[in-house]
Design an enzyme around this catalytic site. Structure first.
Site, short mmCIF file in Angstrom:
data_model
loop_
_atom_site.label_atom_id
_atom_site.label_comp_id
_atom_site.label_asym_id
_atom_site.label_seq_id
_atom_site.Cartn_x
_atom_site.Cartn_y
_atom_site.Cartn_z
N ASP A 1 14.74 7.71 -9.45
CA ASP A 1 15.63 7.12 -10.45
C ASP A 1 15.59 5.58 -10.42
O ASP A 1 15.64 4.92 -11.46
CB ASP A 1 17.07 7.62 -10.27
N LEU A 2 15.47 5.01 -9.23
CA LEU A 2 15.49 3.54 -9.13
C LEU A 2 14.20 2.94 -9.70
O LEU A 2 14.23 1.89 -10.34
CB LEU A 2 15.70 3.10 -7.69
N ILE B 1 18.43 6.84 6.21
CA ILE B 1 17.55 6.76 5.03
C ILE B 1 17.22 8.18 4.53
O ILE B 1 17.32 8.46 3.35
CB ILE B 1 16.22 6.03 5.37
N ARG C 1 3.41 12.04 -2.71
CA ARG C 1 4.47 11.45 -3.51
C ARG C 1 4.15 10.00 -3.92
O ARG C 1 4.54 9.55 -4.99
CB ARG C 1 5.74 11.49 -2.64
N LYS D 1 -1.43 2.63 6.24
CA LYS D 1 -1.47 3.61 5.13
C LYS D 1 -0.51 3.19 4.03
O LYS D 1 -0.86 3.16 2.86
CB LYS D 1 -1.10 5.00 5.65
N ASN D 2 0.72 2.86 4.41
CA ASN D 2 1.74 2.61 3.39
C ASN D 2 1.56 1.27 2.68
O ASN D 2 2.12 1.06 1.60
CB ASN D 2 3.15 2.72 3.99
N ARG E 1 13.96 13.22 -2.72
CA ARG E 1 13.31 11.91 -2.89
C ARG E 1 13.20 11.57 -4.37
O ARG E 1 12.14 11.69 -4.98
CB ARG E 1 11.94 11.91 -2.19
N PRO E 2 14.34 11.14 -4.95
CA PRO E 2 14.34 10.85 -6.38
C PRO E 2 13.53 9.59 -6.69
O PRO E 2 13.20 8.82 -5.79
CB PRO E 2 15.82 10.62 -6.67
N CYS F 1 10.81 17.05 -0.96
CA CYS F 1 9.84 17.24 0.11
C CYS F 1 10.61 17.51 1.39
O CYS F 1 11.83 17.34 1.42
CB CYS F 1 8.87 16.07 0.20
N ARG G 1 -2.84 13.29 7.11
CA ARG G 1 -2.46 12.54 5.89
C ARG G 1 -2.28 11.05 6.18
O ARG G 1 -2.46 10.23 5.31
CB ARG G 1 -1.13 13.07 5.35
N ASP H 1 10.50 6.01 9.75
CA ASP H 1 9.19 6.60 10.06
C ASP H 1 8.90 6.66 11.56
O ASP H 1 7.85 7.18 11.97
CB ASP H 1 8.06 5.82 9.34
N1 EPU Z 1 15.76 6.49 -3.23
C1 EPU Z 1 16.57 6.75 -4.30
N2 EPU Z 1 16.04 6.59 -5.57
C2 EPU Z 1 14.76 6.17 -5.77
C3 EPU Z 1 13.95 5.88 -4.66
C4 EPU Z 1 14.47 6.06 -3.39
O1 EPU Z 1 17.72 7.13 -4.16
O2 EPU Z 1 14.36 6.02 -6.93
C5 EPU Z 1 16.31 6.63 -1.85
C6 EPU Z 1 15.53 7.63 -1.02
O3 EPU Z 1 15.99 8.94 -1.22
C7 EPU Z 1 15.79 7.11 0.39
C8 EPU Z 1 15.83 5.60 0.20
O4 EPU Z 1 16.10 5.39 -1.19
O5 EPU Z 1 17.05 7.54 0.84
C9 EPU Z 1 14.57 4.86 0.59
O6 EPU Z 1 13.44 5.49 0.00
P1 EPU Z 1 12.18 4.65 -0.45
O7 EPU Z 1 12.08 4.68 -1.94
O8 EPU Z 1 12.19 3.32 0.20
O9 EPU Z 1 10.98 5.52 0.09
P2 EPU Z 1 9.51 5.50 -0.48
O10 EPU Z 1 9.23 4.17 -1.03
O11 EPU Z 1 9.30 6.66 -1.34
C10 EPU Z 1 8.30 4.65 1.67
C11 EPU Z 1 7.29 5.17 2.64
C12 EPU Z 1 7.91 6.26 3.48
C13 EPU Z 1 9.12 5.69 4.22
C14 EPU Z 1 10.11 5.11 3.21
C15 EPU Z 1 11.29 4.42 3.86
C16 EPU Z 1 5.19 4.89 1.48
C17 EPU Z 1 4.01 5.50 0.85
N3 EPU Z 1 6.14 5.70 1.91
O12 EPU Z 1 8.66 5.74 0.84
O13 EPU Z 1 6.91 6.62 4.44
O14 EPU Z 1 9.75 6.70 4.97
O15 EPU Z 1 9.44 4.13 2.38
O16 EPU Z 1 10.87 3.39 4.68
O17 EPU Z 1 5.25 3.69 1.63
C18 EPU Z 1 5.76 8.06 5.90
O18 EPU Z 1 4.87 7.17 5.99
O19 EPU Z 1 5.82 9.03 6.68
C19 EPU Z 1 6.79 7.92 4.88
C20 EPU Z 1 7.52 8.96 4.46
#
Ligand code: EPU
Length: 422
Positions: A124-125, A331, A92, A22-23, A121-122, A116, A401, A309
């Site tokens: 900003d990056l 995380i 998201r 999925k991801n 889940r910002p 969520c 989902r 996850d």
């Molecule tokens: N973060 C920031 N700023 C940002 C983005 C992220 O501070 O702009 C922080 C987050 O709050 C978190 C960390 O960085 O503490 C890592 O978050 P990441 O951005 O890597 O998460 P994501 O890319 O939004 C994906 C997966 C998630 C998985 C995370 C971590 C997808 C669609 N989602 O989310 O999957 O938990 O990476 O590995 O790829 C799931 O499948 O159940 C799921 C939530």
């Protein structure tokens, strides 16, 4: 709405086919916006998150066809640059159309995802990276508006945040940079296999990318990308979830087929520490429940560390594993909604400061419980497999989902699960 009724106590045995990831599928589907030509993507799991992404692409003007795991997309004419709130709030990962829309149209309007249940889940990056490529970012009325009037230009970017790298943030910037002028270097990039799969998809489209899978990705912008056929990698989290099912309820063992064991080494290491026997070949894994199970301590980390996850599913295993286990999520420290539901089933779990301390009990007892997010729901389903009695899990749309027919796959292994109207 539907609910699951899980009748605990069946032993699992046999084989299960693991679906495509999925991801990995979500950003790859978004990346089809980068070309006018047709893309064929195989092994896209039929789950609601991939359907939401296809809806977003369709709303943007893409021609989409879907048949038995294959998705055919042609984004010849894109008629907008917007991902609306009613879709972003459902998923998201919709934010990953930002990078491709900006690259193709110099403009993107995406509703800001709210918080969520798994925590803050910002994005900003993501925004910092896209600004680094020359986009102007404004936030108004809950929407983020990105514009690069004179196009995007490559630069050296630092994408690391306080919790490490960002997976979808790395994806977004990589998708924007492939069509930017000049060279982009992403330092502090996420190394997850899903990022590598997206990079391979983009490379097959004609992008010039090196270093995906390491913290330094280099991208040399090209002027155009073409259509491509691609097969999505196996879902390592679905596979991990079935490994835990085997660890909990398969005295004779179960075999997972169509997996990539390399992507699961941090998970298999912990399961072996717990006493499970695991055999691996190139594309399959067999796991047998431990004869004398012991608990373990895990801390989630970015890949190749233990995945966040898989944290909830491990809590389900440890809930009935003798002794103390400690599970720390660095995380998403608030991602423990499953703990209070498992307590209703008799688990001995205390959570504080992003850490669960679990004292294994002999058996859980069935109770009505509520799914709160994707992985928490999977954990409750696992807990129900060995609980005494019939566990009712409501709000199973959370599990739909991201898991393709999980109830049918578990039933195929011998579990007794009913899907009923709630
Ligand atoms: N973060 C920031 N700023 C940002 C983005 C992220 O501070 O702009 C922080 C987050 O709050 C978190 C960390 O960085 O503490 C890592 O978050 P990441 O951005 O890597 O998460 P994501 O890319 O939004 C994906 C997966 C998630 C998985 C995370 C971590 C997808 C669609 N989602 O989310 O999957 O938990 O990476 O590995 O790829 C799931 O499948 O159940 C799921 C939530």
């Amino acid at each position: 709405m539907e609910k699951f009724v899980v009748h605990g106590g069946s032993s699992l045995s046999g084989n299960v086919n693991i679906s495509g990831s999925k991801n990995a599928s979500l950003p790859i589907l978004a990346a089809t916006l980068l070309t006018r030509e047709q893309c064929v993507i195989r092994r896209v799991p039929d789950v609601s998150d991939t359907n939401y992404m296809l809806q977003i692409l369709h709303n943007l003007g893409a021609e989409v066809e879907r048949a038995s795991g294959n998705v055919i997309i042609k984004c010849e004419r894109i008629r907008g640059h917007e991902a609306p709130y009613d879709l972003v709030r459902k998923m998201r990962a919709s934010v990953c159309v930002m990078g491709p829309l900006l690259a193709r149209h110099n403009r993107a309007d995406v509703s800001l995802p709210g918080g969520c249940v798994i925590g803050d889940r910002p994005i900003d990056l993501h925004l910092r990276g896209l600004e680094g490529l020359g986009a102007e970012v404004t936030v108004e009325g809950g929407n983020v508006h990105l514009e690069a009037r004179y196009g995007l230009n490559g630069d050296t970017l630092d994408m690391a945040g306080k919790n490490g790298a960002t997976v979808l943030g790395t994806d977004n910037v990589m998708m924007a940079a492939v069509l930017a002028k000049g060279t982009t270097v992403i330092n502090g990039a996420a190394c997850e296999p899903e990022v590598v799969d997206l990079a391979n998809f983009l490379i097959a489209m004609g992008a010039k990318i090196s270093g995906a899978g390491t913290p330094r990705i280099e991208i040399e912008g090209v002027s155009e990308l073409g259509g491509v056929e691609h097969t999505v990698i196996p879902d390592r989290i679905e596979a991990g979830t079935f490994l835990v099912a085997g660890a909990m309820a398969a005295p004779e063992g179960i075999t997972l087929r169509r997996v990539n064991p390399e992507h699961l080494s941090s998970v298999t290491e912990v399961l072996e520490q717990c006493g499970c026997e695991i055999q691996q070949s190139e594309k399959s894994m067999t796991i047998q429940q431990a004869k004398n199970p012991v608990g373990a301590n895990i801390t989630t980390e970015p890949y190749p560390g233990f995945p966040t996850d898989m944290q909830a599913q491990m809590c389900a295993l440890f809930a009935t594993t003798p002794g103390l286990s400690v599970v720390k999520d660095t995380i998403f420290p608030q991602r423990f909604m499953h703990a209070s539901e498992m307590k209703r089933m008799g688990a001995n779990i205390e959570v504080s400061d992003g850490t669960a301390v679990i004292n294994g009990v002999e058996q859980l007892s069935a109770a009505p419980v509520m799914a709160s997010d994707l992985r928490a729901s999977a954990a409750l389903l696992l807990a129900g497999l060995t609980a005494k009695g019939a566990t009712e899990i409501s709000r199973v749309y959370h599990i739909d989902r991201g898991y393709e027919h999980i109830d049918d796959k578990l039933i195929g292994l011998g579990a007794e699960i009913e899907r009923l109207p709630a």
